[in-house]
Write a protein that holds these residues in place. Sequence first.
Motif, PDB file in Angstrom:
ATOM      1  N   UNK A 179       0.811  -1.208   0.000  1.00  0.00           N
ATOM      2  CA  UNK A 179       0.000   0.000   0.000  1.00  0.00           C
ATOM      3  C   UNK A 179       0.835   1.243   0.000  1.00  0.00           C
ATOM      4  N   UNK A 180       0.164   2.378  -0.059  1.00  0.00           N
ATOM      5  CA  UNK A 180       0.895   3.640  -0.104  1.00  0.00           C
ATOM      6  C   UNK A 180       1.596   3.935   1.209  1.00  0.00           C
ATOM      7  N   UNK A 181       2.661   4.742   1.124  1.00  0.00           N
ATOM      8  CA  UNK A 181       3.405   5.104   2.336  1.00  0.00           C
ATOM      9  C   UNK A 181       2.564   6.022   3.202  1.00  0.00           C
ATOM     10  N   UNK A 182       2.258   7.196   2.715  1.00  0.00           N
ATOM     11  CA  UNK A 182       1.436   8.129   3.475  1.00  0.00           C
ATOM     12  C   UNK A 182       0.924   9.207   2.528  1.00  0.00           C
ATOM     13  N   UNK A 183      -0.332   9.516   2.620  1.00  0.00           N
ATOM     14  CA  UNK A 183      -0.918  10.539   1.755  1.00  0.00           C
ATOM     15  C   UNK A 183      -0.956  11.904   2.417  1.00  0.00           C
ATOM     16  N   UNK A 184      -0.264  12.063   3.550  1.00  0.00           N
ATOM     17  CA  UNK A 184      -0.210  13.358   4.224  1.00  0.00           C
ATOM     18  C   UNK A 184      -1.400  13.559   5.137  1.00  0.00           C
ATOM     19  N   UNK A 185      -1.632  14.828   5.485  1.00  0.00           N
ATOM     20  CA  UNK A 185      -2.786  15.141   6.313  1.00  0.00           C
ATOM     21  C   UNK A 185      -4.059  14.814   5.549  1.00  0.00           C
ATOM     22  N   UNK A 186      -5.082  14.430   6.278  1.00  0.00           N
ATOM     23  CA  UNK A 186      -6.339  13.996   5.672  1.00  0.00           C
ATOM     24  C   UNK A 186      -6.913  15.120   4.807  1.00  0.00           C
ATOM     25  N   UNK A 187      -7.075  14.856   3.529  1.00  0.00           N
ATOM     26  CA  UNK A 187      -7.522  15.894   2.589  1.00  0.00           C
ATOM     27  C   UNK A 187      -8.933  16.375   2.897  1.00  0.00           C
ATOM     28  N   UNK A 247      -0.218  20.772  14.593  1.00  0.00           N
ATOM     29  CA  UNK A 247       0.440  19.530  15.004  1.00  0.00           C
ATOM     30  C   UNK A 247       1.105  18.823  13.832  1.00  0.00           C
ATOM     31  N   UNK A 248       0.542  18.964  12.634  1.00  0.00           N
ATOM     32  CA  UNK A 248       1.203  18.425  11.443  1.00  0.00           C
ATOM     33  C   UNK A 248       2.543  19.102  11.194  1.00  0.00           C
ATOM     34  N   UNK A 249       2.586  20.418  11.387  1.00  0.00           N
ATOM     35  CA  UNK A 249       3.847  21.151  11.235  1.00  0.00           C
ATOM     36  C   UNK A 249       4.839  20.745  12.333  1.00  0.00           C
ATOM     37  N   UNK A 250       4.358  20.560  13.539  1.00  0.00           N
ATOM     38  CA  UNK A 250       5.230  20.142  14.645  1.00  0.00           C
ATOM     39  C   UNK A 250       5.811  18.748  14.390  1.00  0.00           C
ATOM     40  N   UNK A 251       5.017  17.860  13.808  1.00  0.00           N
ATOM     41  CA  UNK A 251       5.500  16.520  13.483  1.00  0.00           C
ATOM     42  C   UNK A 251       6.612  16.590  12.446  1.00  0.00           C
ATOM     43  N   UNK A 252       6.426  17.415  11.421  1.00  0.00           N
ATOM     44  CA  UNK A 252       7.469  17.574  10.395  1.00  0.00           C
ATOM     45  C   UNK A 252       8.747  18.147  11.007  1.00  0.00           C
ATOM     46  N   UNK A 282      13.582   6.199   7.029  1.00  0.00           N
ATOM     47  CA  UNK A 282      12.221   6.253   6.520  1.00  0.00           C
ATOM     48  C   UNK A 282      12.198   5.672   5.116  1.00  0.00           C
ATOM     49  N   UNK A 283      11.386   4.662   4.908  1.00  0.00           N
ATOM     50  CA  UNK A 283      11.324   3.982   3.620  1.00  0.00           C
ATOM     51  C   UNK A 283       9.985   4.269   2.947  1.00  0.00           C
ATOM     52  N   UNK A 284      10.040   4.848   1.740  1.00  0.00           N
ATOM     53  CA  UNK A 284       8.824   5.081   0.969  1.00  0.00           C
ATOM     54  C   UNK A 284       8.514   3.795   0.219  1.00  0.00           C
ATOM     55  N   UNK A 285       7.461   3.120   0.634  1.00  0.00           N
ATOM     56  CA  UNK A 285       7.156   1.812   0.058  1.00  0.00           C
ATOM     57  C   UNK A 285       6.516   1.910  -1.318  1.00  0.00           C
ATOM     58  N   UNK A 286       5.653   2.884  -1.535  1.00  0.00           N
ATOM     59  CA  UNK A 286       5.064   3.063  -2.868  1.00  0.00           C
ATOM     60  C   UNK A 286       4.700   4.526  -3.047  1.00  0.00           C
ATOM     61  N   UNK A 287       3.438   4.870  -3.083  1.00  0.00           N
ATOM     62  CA  UNK A 287       3.009   6.237  -3.338  1.00  0.00           C
ATOM     63  C   UNK A 287       3.003   7.060  -2.059  1.00  0.00           C
ATOM     64  N   UNK A 288       3.413   8.301  -2.185  1.00  0.00           N
ATOM     65  CA  UNK A 288       3.405   9.242  -1.070  1.00  0.00           C
ATOM     66  C   UNK A 288       3.041  10.613  -1.606  1.00  0.00           C
ATOM     67  N   UNK A 289       2.266  11.366  -0.835  1.00  0.00           N
ATOM     68  CA  UNK A 289       1.833  12.677  -1.296  1.00  0.00           C
ATOM     69  C   UNK A 289       1.963  13.721  -0.195  1.00  0.00           C
ATOM     70  N   UNK A 290       2.226  14.945  -0.600  1.00  0.00           N
ATOM     71  CA  UNK A 290       2.213  16.140   0.240  1.00  0.00           C
ATOM     72  C   UNK A 290       2.983  15.963   1.544  1.00  0.00           C
ATOM     73  N   UNK A 291       2.340  16.198   2.697  1.00  0.00           N
ATOM     74  CA  UNK A 291       3.071  16.161   3.963  1.00  0.00           C
ATOM     75  C   UNK A 291       3.516  14.750   4.330  1.00  0.00           C
ATOM     76  N   UNK A 292       2.905  13.735   3.754  1.00  0.00           N
ATOM     77  CA  UNK A 292       3.399  12.374   3.952  1.00  0.00           C
ATOM     78  C   UNK A 292       4.761  12.188   3.310  1.00  0.00           C
ATOM     79  N   UNK A 293       4.961  12.835   2.171  1.00  0.00           N
ATOM     80  CA  UNK A 293       6.269  12.798   1.518  1.00  0.00           C
ATOM     81  C   UNK A 293       7.305  13.534   2.343  1.00  0.00           C
TER      82      UNK A 293
END
Length: 197
Positions: free
Chosen positions: A51-59, A89-94, A106-117
């Motif tokens: 599956x995708x790595x992370x699509x970032x904050x919930x759109x 909190x998303x900015x604090x996590x970054x 950190x390993x990107x397994x497949x697709x990643x978008x925005x703040x997840x990237x």
Amino acid sequence: LERNNVGMGMLVLNRAQGLDLATVNDLYRRLRNLEVNSLKRFVGLAAREPGPFCMGLDSKELLLAATCARVRGGEPESLPGFSRALLWHGQELAHLVADFRKPVVCQISSTSRDSGSALACLSAFGGAFADSEIAVDACFNGLVPTGGMTYVLGSLKWHLGEFLALTGWSVRSQDLIYVGLVKHWMSPEALPFLELT
């Protein structure tokens, strides 16, 4: 999900479709605990397979925040408390991932978008392989890239960050390393192998 062995703390993102406030807070808390744990020498961050790595904050949450801000006049105080907390909190996590005192693998397994990237791009040892892909498409939703992605895009050479943000083109596999979004070529078996040692 958190797994531990002697010298490595492993965090697995179970919410690839988008990070909500509870997930961001939980990930921040677990990363902070691993940072101060003297028995852990480095931290691994990966997605559940496949599956995708992370699509970032919930759109959906970001779109709700943008709609509320527009309806209420556009002032920062007009955002609902929940949306303000999610963005903050998303900015604090970054920032935590970028300024982590221990190595973050950190390993990107497949697709990643925005703040997840941005989680992979800001980590000390961000890795990609043949199936990895990063895209920044927040601008197409009328939003600004969040979670450290503006910093990552701004630091790319040849105005490539502007191009990626404005076109939404995805960057794949070896090109991720050539462009400078991630630093290492990492086999899919690397993190499971590190967990065993």
